[in-house]
Design an enzyme around this catalytic site. Structure first.
Site, short mmCIF file in Angstrom:
data_model
loop_
_atom_site.label_atom_id
_atom_site.label_comp_id
_atom_site.label_asym_id
_atom_site.label_seq_id
_atom_site.Cartn_x
_atom_site.Cartn_y
_atom_site.Cartn_z
NE ARG A 36 -4.25 -1.36 2.09
CZ ARG A 36 -5.17 -1.53 2.73
NH1 ARG A 36 -5.09 -1.50 4.07
NH2 ARG A 36 -6.49 -2.11 2.44
CE LYS A 193 -12.11 -7.58 8.99
NZ LYS A 193 -11.74 -6.24 8.57
N GLY A 346 -5.99 -6.27 2.90
CA GLY A 346 -4.68 -6.14 3.38
C GLY A 346 -3.99 -7.59 3.71
N GLY A 369 -12.18 -4.06 2.07
CA GLY A 369 -13.46 -4.02 2.38
C GLY A 369 -14.14 -3.34 1.20
C1 3PG Z 1 -8.68 -2.03 5.41
O1 3PG Z 1 -7.37 -2.41 5.47
O2 3PG Z 1 -9.44 -2.75 5.01
C2 3PG Z 1 -8.64 -0.52 5.25
O3 3PG Z 1 -7.58 0.11 5.49
C3 3PG Z 1 -10.05 0.06 5.99
O4 3PG Z 1 -9.65 -0.38 7.34
P1 3PG Z 1 -10.97 -0.64 8.51
O5 3PG Z 1 -11.54 -1.79 7.88
O6 3PG Z 1 -10.21 -0.55 9.90
O7 3PG Z 1 -11.87 0.56 8.22
MG MG Z 2 -10.07 -4.40 6.64
#
Ligand code: 3PG
Ligand code: MG
Length: 390
Positions: A36, A193, A346, A369
């Site tokens: 990133r 998740k 990520g 996401g």
């Molecule tokens: C991610 O890694 O999915 C994004 O940077 C968003 O992060 P978050 O899910 O903590 O909002």
């Molecule tokens: Mg995330």
């Protein structure tokens, strides 16, 4: 797309505030996967080249709002940015009331999530951020699904708001790839998740020919099929949903396969002993931490005949060596496949980095996401506000 783009604006002598997604994994004060960060470099260089003073904003992790916490500091990110840019990157801990930046300089604001009101998209916070700049550039594709002060409210109040080159590239590339995908279309959705990915699973189960689930998500599906998942991470209250998804996929002519074998351990640790078990043999004190070799081979086979592959989320705890074989085997199968492959997220990027297959993935998105919500066909709120502004 009727959105202003950074490439079309005069940035000379301007204070340009760029929201990036520099949310990367950090261990012992060092960035462990910098995809990133590297993806953000062309945008910064372009702005500097156009004579701007550059102020960067990002979040890192999910710290408690309203308090500073070294563990979530962007310090390691600032260091890596400076190395990649070949120039100093000044990390500002106190920045909300003003930042001094001259043309050619790069300043990184400390984690936006240390500010109270960030996640709730507080207008007052957005106004303060907007006051830092002449031009706000939204370039954080990975965070574009969040309507937060640094992605949404700031755009509303900034004198000018536009899309950065990375955001624009992501929207163009993903849109094109998914417009008319080559079949069979396969999606791999893993990670822990479960509930947060439910709507994505609902939408994908109707669109794809094969939906492979992994991690905590798979455990819920395994439980839905009536198997014991022992102490594994899963969501009991989503079992009915999982059953519905399996049925919906069938109606649409697709399938959601369940692992036939799994890797279990009695504890979640780097030294835990890994045991291969048939999915029907999981004991009450077992934790499922990866897919087994037979399942991995079966998925690899399916991957090899796919036309398009969309990948988000590892299928096991790949950070720990003895639970990484499933994700590695999938990663290698995707790399070897002739399908058009799109990967995002990520953890997924970290896995791609770890197994050294980046060059063999057709398109790597910096979004997790956001990438999934885009696949669902949702308009990303941080993009919507740019459209409204324009
Ligand atoms: C991610 O890694 O999915 C994004 O940077 C968003 O992060 P978050 O899910 O903590 O909002
Ligand atoms: Mg995330």
């Amino acid at each position: 797309m009727s959105i202003k783009r950074m490439a079309d604006l005069d940035l000379s002598g301007k204070r340009v505030l760029i929201r990036q997604d520099l949310n990367v994994p950090v261990k012992d004060g060092k960035v462990t996967s910098d995809i990133r960060i590297r993806a953000s470099i062309p945008t910064i260089e372009q702005a500097l080249g156009k004579g701007a003073g550059v102020i960067l904003m990002s979040h890192l992790g999910r710290p408690v709002e309203g308090e500073y916490n070294t563990e979530y500091s962007l310090r390691p990110v600032a260091d890596r940015l400076a190395e990649l840019l070949g120039q100093p990157v000044r990390l500002e801990k106190q920045w909300l009331d003003g930042v001094v930046v001259n043309p050619g300089e790069v300043v990184l604001c400390e984690n936006v999530r240390f500010n109270a009101g960030e996640k709730k998209n507080h207008a007052e916070l957005g106004r303060k951020m907007a006051a830092l700049c002449d031009i706000f550039v939204m370039d954080a594709f990975g965070t574009a699904h969040r309507a937060q002060a640094s992605t949404h409210s700031v755009a509303q109040y900034a004198p000018t708001a536009c899309a950065g080159p990375l955001l624009a590239k992501e929207l163009d590339a993903l849109g094109q790839a998914l417009d008319n995908p080559k079949r069979p279309l396969m999606a791999i959705v893993g990670g822990s998740k479960v509930s947060t990915k439910l709507t994505v699973l609902e939408s994908l189960s109707k669109k794809v020919d094969q939906l492979i689930v992994g991690g905590g998500i798979a455990n819920t599906f395994i439980a839905a099929m009536g198997f014991n998942v022992g102490k594994s991470l899963y969501e009991e209250d989503l079992i009915a949903q999982a059953k519905k998804l399996i049925a919906e996929a069938k109606v649409a002519g697709g399938e959601i396969p369940i692992p036939v074998d799994v890797i279990c351990a009695k504890e979640f640790s780097e030294t835990a002993a890994a045991t291969v078990k048939n999915v029907a043999d999981v004991a009450d004190d077992d934790m499922i931490l990866d897919i087994g070799p037979q399942t991995a081979a079966q998925y690899a086979q399916q991957i090899s005949s796919a036309g398009t592959i969309v990948w988000n989320g590892p299928v096991g705890v790949f950070e720990i060596a003895q639970f990484g074989a499933g994700t590695q085997s999938l990663a290698e199968a995707i790399a070897d496949s002739s399908a058009f492959s799109i990967a995002g997220g990520g953890d997924t990027l970290a896995a791609i980095d770890k197994y050294g297959i980046k060059e063999k993935i057709s398109y790597t998105s910096t979004g997790g996401g956001a990438f999934l919500e885009f696949l669902e066909g949702k308009e990303l709120p941080a993009v919507a506000i740019l459209r409204n502004k324009a």
